[in-house]
Design a protein around this motif. Sequence first.
Motif, PDB file in Angstrom:
ATOM      1  N   LEU A 358      92.448 -55.623  25.054  1.00  0.00           N
ATOM      2  CA  LEU A 358      92.312 -56.161  24.032  1.00  0.00           C
ATOM      3  C   LEU A 358      91.129 -56.458  23.207  1.00  0.00           C
ATOM      4  N   ALA A 359      90.893 -57.516  23.799  1.00  0.00           N
ATOM      5  CA  ALA A 359      89.574 -58.693  23.445  1.00  0.00           C
ATOM      6  C   ALA A 359      88.261 -57.317  23.039  1.00  0.00           C
ATOM      7  N   TYR A 360      87.768 -56.222  24.173  1.00  0.00           N
ATOM      8  CA  TYR A 360      87.266 -55.743  23.595  1.00  0.00           C
ATOM      9  C   TYR A 360      87.167 -54.725  22.133  1.00  0.00           C
ATOM     10  N   VAL A 361      88.697 -53.823  22.089  1.00  0.00           N
ATOM     11  CA  VAL A 361      89.230 -53.775  21.411  1.00  0.00           C
ATOM     12  C   VAL A 361      89.402 -54.103  19.965  1.00  0.00           C
ATOM     13  N   GLY A 362      89.395 -55.309  19.945  1.00  0.00           N
ATOM     14  CA  GLY A 362      89.836 -56.476  18.590  1.00  0.00           C
ATOM     15  C   GLY A 362      87.933 -55.920  17.984  1.00  0.00           C
ATOM     16  N   ALA A 363      87.213 -56.460  18.840  1.00  0.00           N
ATOM     17  CA  ALA A 363      86.230 -56.856  18.342  1.00  0.00           C
ATOM     18  C   ALA A 363      84.992 -54.933  17.547  1.00  0.00           C
ATOM     19  N   SER A 364      86.563 -53.869  18.558  1.00  0.00           N
ATOM     20  CA  SER A 364      84.982 -52.617  17.693  1.00  0.00           C
ATOM     21  C   SER A 364      86.259 -52.056  16.740  1.00  0.00           C
ATOM     22  N   LEU A 365      87.780 -52.829  16.108  1.00  0.00           N
ATOM     23  CA  LEU A 365      88.567 -53.131  15.261  1.00  0.00           C
ATOM     24  C   LEU A 365      87.763 -52.019  14.480  1.00  0.00           C
ATOM     25  N   PRO A 366      86.648 -52.682  13.654  1.00  0.00           N
ATOM     26  CA  PRO A 366      86.518 -52.405  12.394  1.00  0.00           C
ATOM     27  C   PRO A 366      85.604 -51.006  12.468  1.00  0.00           C
ATOM     28  N   LEU A 367      84.964 -50.897  13.315  1.00  0.00           N
ATOM     29  CA  LEU A 367      84.344 -50.026  13.554  1.00  0.00           C
ATOM     30  C   LEU A 367      84.984 -48.161  14.152  1.00  0.00           C
ATOM     31  N   LEU A 368      86.151 -48.794  15.049  1.00  0.00           N
ATOM     32  CA  LEU A 368      87.672 -48.071  15.550  1.00  0.00           C
ATOM     33  C   LEU A 368      88.604 -47.734  14.119  1.00  0.00           C
ATOM     34  N   MET A 369      88.117 -48.474  12.729  1.00  0.00           N
ATOM     35  CA  MET A 369      88.856 -47.673  11.476  1.00  0.00           C
ATOM     36  C   MET A 369      87.852 -46.810  10.493  1.00  0.00           C
ATOM     37  N   LEU A 370      86.367 -47.299  10.665  1.00  0.00           N
ATOM     38  CA  LEU A 370      85.703 -46.329  10.129  1.00  0.00           C
ATOM     39  C   LEU A 370      85.626 -45.117  10.766  1.00  0.00           C
ATOM     40  N   PHE A 371      85.468 -44.871  12.239  1.00  0.00           N
ATOM     41  CA  PHE A 371      85.828 -43.192  12.839  1.00  0.00           C
ATOM     42  C   PHE A 371      86.855 -42.425  11.994  1.00  0.00           C
ATOM     43  N   SER A 372      88.690 -43.828  12.015  1.00  0.00           N
ATOM     44  CA  SER A 372      89.836 -43.012  11.541  1.00  0.00           C
ATOM     45  C   SER A 372      89.212 -42.604  10.036  1.00  0.00           C
ATOM     46  N   THR A 374      86.645 -41.758   8.742  1.00  0.00           N
ATOM     47  CA  THR A 374      86.265 -40.605   8.802  1.00  0.00           C
ATOM     48  C   THR A 374      86.490 -39.556   9.338  1.00  0.00           C
ATOM     49  N   GLY A 375      88.063 -39.592   9.882  1.00  0.00           N
ATOM     50  CA  GLY A 375      88.792 -38.095  10.553  1.00  0.00           C
ATOM     51  C   GLY A 375      87.858 -37.529  11.641  1.00  0.00           C
ATOM     52  N   MET A 376      86.859 -38.809  12.370  1.00  0.00           N
ATOM     53  CA  MET A 376      86.996 -38.696  13.849  1.00  0.00           C
ATOM     54  C   MET A 376      87.682 -38.331  15.118  1.00  0.00           C
ATOM     55  N   GLY A 377      87.667 -37.812  15.605  1.00  0.00           N
ATOM     56  CA  GLY A 377      88.672 -37.377  16.722  1.00  0.00           C
ATOM     57  C   GLY A 377      88.960 -38.594  17.889  1.00  0.00           C
ATOM     58  N   MET A 378      89.388 -38.427  18.386  1.00  0.00           N
ATOM     59  CA  MET A 378      89.937 -39.816  19.531  1.00  0.00           C
ATOM     60  C   MET A 378      89.147 -39.282  20.729  1.00  0.00           C
ATOM     61  N   THR A 379      88.717 -38.569  21.554  1.00  0.00           N
ATOM     62  CA  THR A 379      87.997 -37.915  22.095  1.00  0.00           C
ATOM     63  C   THR A 379      86.043 -38.330  21.375  1.00  0.00           C
TER      64      THR A 379
END
Length: 451
Positions: A358-372, A374-379
């Motif tokens: 969760l700590a690593y996911v939290g660090a990448s949260l803004p990037l994950l939101m950007l991918f979401s 832009t419609g990028m798939g989970m894989t």
Amino acid sequence: MTGAHLHQEATPASPRVRAFVLSVLIPLIMLTIAGLVVLWPSGEAPSIEAGDRVDAEIIDLRPCAAAGGASSQSGDTDSGGAEGSGGTEGGGAGDEEGGGTGDGGGGGQPGTTCLEADVLIESGPDEGLEVVVPVPYGVGAPQFEIGDKVVLTATRDVPLESRYEITEFQRGTPLLWLGIIFAVAVVLLSRWKGLAALVGLGISVLIIVFFLLPALLAGQNPLPVAVVGASAIMIATLYMSHGVSIRTSVALIGTLISLTLTGLLGALFTELSQFTGLFDESLAYIGLVDAELDVRGLLLAGLVVGALGVLDDTTVTQTATVWELAAADPTSSRRKLFASGMRVGREHVAATVNTLVLAYVGASLPLLMLFSVTGMGMTDALTSEQVAQEVVRGLVGSLGIIAAVPVTTGLAALAVRQGDTHRVAGRRRRRGGPSGADRPATAETGPGSGT
């Protein structure tokens, strides 16, 4: 020793255990010292010509002057309409904003309003001077008010009127108070042990600032630098926080073994994943400044140092658990101690792994939101370099924790029972002796009773 070490030496270690611990620790300490000497940075580290940072206070806010406003807004208005109409709109908004800030800056500050600020410089060569600086504006720009403490960036050898610009807010005071609250809380809870832990934390910071970062910037191989730095931090902080004892030494050996495994896995999967580091803006920029830097090695070094903090928490907890179990039940065998310690360790792993990921996911949260967005798939998102780096860090660190539990628990069970195995066995024989002696006595008296 403090009260927390009440049962630490309840069972003196046997000569064999002490010999084993010393045979590991002495070479480790000597190699660490040798590594510090060999890898210690020398010469001038690469540097970037950056502006000087000075502290200042905003004493007034107002709309941009006519000339400054026109020049600053022309770039924005050329693409959106006539320059004259853009200036008129900016002026109207600025007048309205000027009315808001005239009362102390309490009014709203639209992100598209061009403002300039009178600031009083509080540090640096121009301390005490008042200068006019442009205020950042646009979508997402921070809102400044009169009285705000800010940081200015100064460009050298530039006239005073255009030398400074606002970079960010000053944050030293709230961070200082947070640090004081943290230190007080640690000492109140753990007392002298907490104070020792704070000293260990300070030593870790010193090693990072004066050895790790300069050595990396000097172009040294990142993996040996990270290993030596982590070893120095591990030795200093564990003994400072938990005392010099066999129990702490067992935790240190468990940490060393687990950290070695973590480093090997990290090196393997960093290579297999073909990370370049070019998608990390800071790494890419540092790579441009100094072409000698091994960017992929820096990723691995960060993984090793980041895993150390979680690993020593796990190993210290497992050794403390086994020692307390042994003190609570002096007759327990090594197998029973190992099984009981593993039950505690499984719970610890379940909680720590989740925390780490969760700590690593939290660090990448803004990037994950950007991918979401832009419609990028989970894989695709997970296999992109930015996220894949965090995935590798999280999973490799978790594997290190998983390995640390059985390794450290087994070492602790061997160490805590090695010194009193014969005493425990003797205690059991004495317990069984009278019953064995009673049986012959009964057999002898039985026939003589004649009944």
